[in-house]
Motif scaffolding. Structure first.
Motif, PDB file in Angstrom:
ATOM      1  N   SER A  76       0.840  -1.201   0.000  1.00  0.00           N
ATOM      2  CA  SER A  76       0.000   0.000   0.000  1.00  0.00           C
ATOM      3  C   SER A  76       0.871   1.245   0.000  1.00  0.00           C
ATOM      4  CB  SER A  76      -0.904   0.015   1.240  1.00  0.00           C
ATOM      5  OG  SER A  76      -1.461   1.298   1.459  1.00  0.00           O
ATOM      6  N   LYS A 130      -1.091  -0.813  -9.508  1.00  0.00           N
ATOM      7  CA  LYS A 130      -2.278  -0.955  -8.677  1.00  0.00           C
ATOM      8  C   LYS A 130      -2.891  -2.327  -8.883  1.00  0.00           C
ATOM      9  CE  LYS A 130      -4.606   1.852  -6.843  1.00  0.00           C
ATOM     10  NZ  LYS A 130      -4.829   2.148  -5.403  1.00  0.00           N
ATOM     11  N   GLY A 189      -6.238  -4.209  -7.228  1.00  0.00           N
ATOM     12  CA  GLY A 189      -7.338  -4.083  -6.282  1.00  0.00           C
ATOM     13  C   GLY A 189      -7.220  -2.794  -5.487  1.00  0.00           C
ATOM     14  N   ASN A 190      -7.252  -2.910  -4.168  1.00  0.00           N
ATOM     15  CA  ASN A 190      -7.128  -1.737  -3.300  1.00  0.00           C
ATOM     16  C   ASN A 190      -5.689  -1.455  -2.881  1.00  0.00           C
ATOM     17  OD1 ASN A 190      -9.941  -1.282  -3.263  1.00  0.00           O
ATOM     18  ND2 ASN A 190     -10.204  -2.812  -1.646  1.00  0.00           N
ATOM     19  N   GLY A 191      -4.753  -2.227  -3.401  1.00  0.00           N
ATOM     20  CA  GLY A 191      -3.361  -2.063  -2.987  1.00  0.00           C
ATOM     21  C   GLY A 191      -2.441  -1.765  -4.156  1.00  0.00           C
ATOM     22  N   THR A 192      -1.152  -1.760  -3.864  1.00  0.00           N
ATOM     23  CA  THR A 192      -0.117  -1.531  -4.875  1.00  0.00           C
ATOM     24  C   THR A 192       0.982  -2.567  -4.681  1.00  0.00           C
ATOM     25  OG1 THR A 192      -0.547   0.852  -4.880  1.00  0.00           O
ATOM     26  CG2 THR A 192       1.529   0.113  -5.839  1.00  0.00           C
TER      27      THR A 192
END
Length: 289
Positions: free
Chosen positions: A34, A67, A69-72
């Motif tokens: 993240s 990126k 989903g919601n993360g990196t």
């Protein structure tokens, strides 16, 4: 791409110098997955962190983070760049800290535990980690798969158990038995414990195809989740999946003392074995006790 060391934890890549700030950013991002969490960990703003990554990508000419989903996550190029930083860091830093190098799963486990020691943890695959350990560049080697230790009759210390689960996309056909794996296409992760899955399928006379090879379990996971025709086996401690080969693929997560002359090494080993089993269980592994 020409790589040269340039001072403490800096790399000269085709004439451009990338210093410890990028190294710290990549190292943190590989752990947090993240940008916001990494920015907080490094005590900088998310904007500064993001600009640091984008500026490096512009100069390098390739993506080092993406990126998901919601993360990196770090890309393959990003992980390779981090590993180059780590190799130089290990070789040039003379420190009283405990330097640890090992596979992605085993080092991830150690990073998840609140340790009362000053440690530097470097993540790689088992083979590359072993090469660094052979040169005496680290104090402790950790292994995701004990194969290297077995082959060389090394004295390894078990710290946890793990096993492999079958990963597929939600659109893939439902796998209910081992026979359902017949003639499926798989993604292989180099230097991982997947050999146990492939050996098990051969033992059960299951025909299967290795369609892709990658260097990271996260790369394998992304490929499989985006394709209804690909499957893979990944560590149950990190991924949720079908455990039909649970007992066939159970294996030891271990560590090897490389520098036995440093007193902190024995203290660290004793602590991990005696005082962290509950933490290990909380991270999804099976403790040794």
């Amino acid at each position: 791409m020409e790589l040269k060391s340039k001072g403490l934890i800096s790399l000269d890549i085709n004439g451009d110098v990338y210093d410890y700030k990028l190294y710290e950013s990549l190292k943190s991002l590989s752990k947090t997955k993240s940008q916001r969490k990494s920015a907080k960990e490094l005590n900088i703003s998310h904007t500064v962190f993001n600009r640091r990554i984008l500026k490096a990508e512009e100069k390098l000419g390739f993506k080092i983070a993406e990126k998901v989903g919601n993360g990196t996550l770090l890309t393959l190029n990003g992980r390779q760049l981090l590993e180059e930083f780590q190799k130089y860091a290990i070789q040039i830093e003379e420190t009283a800290d405990i330097n640890i190098v090992g596979g992605h799963i085993s080092t991830g486990l150690l990073e998840s535990i609140d340790l009362p020691f000053n440690v530097n943890i470097y993540s790689s695959n088992d083979e590359d980690a072993f090469e660094l350990a052979k040169r005496g560049a680290v104090d402790i080697l950790t292994l995701d798969d004990p194969l290297i230790a077995f082959e060389r009759d090394l004295n390894f210390l078990p710290i946890a158990y793990d096993y492999l689960v079958l990963i597929s996309s939600p659109e893939s056909k439902k796998i209910e038995s081992i026979s359902d794996l017949e003639n499926l296409d798989f993604v292989n992760v180099s230097g991982s414990a997947q050999r146990l899955a492939w050996n098990s399928l051969k033992h059960y006379d299951i025909e299967f195809n290795i369609k892709k090879n990658v260097n990271s379990q996260f790369d394998a996971f992304k490929l499989v989740r985006n394709s209804e025709n690909l499957y893979t086996f990944l560590n149950a401690s990190y991924f949720n999946g079908n455990d039909l080969l649970k007992y066939d693929t159970r294996h030891v997560i271990s560590m090897i003392k490389v520098n036995e002359d440093k007193p902190q090494v024995d203290e660290f080993v004793r602590y991990i074995i005696n005082d962290t089993q509950k933490d290990i269980e909380n991270q999804g592994f099976t403790p040794m006790g």
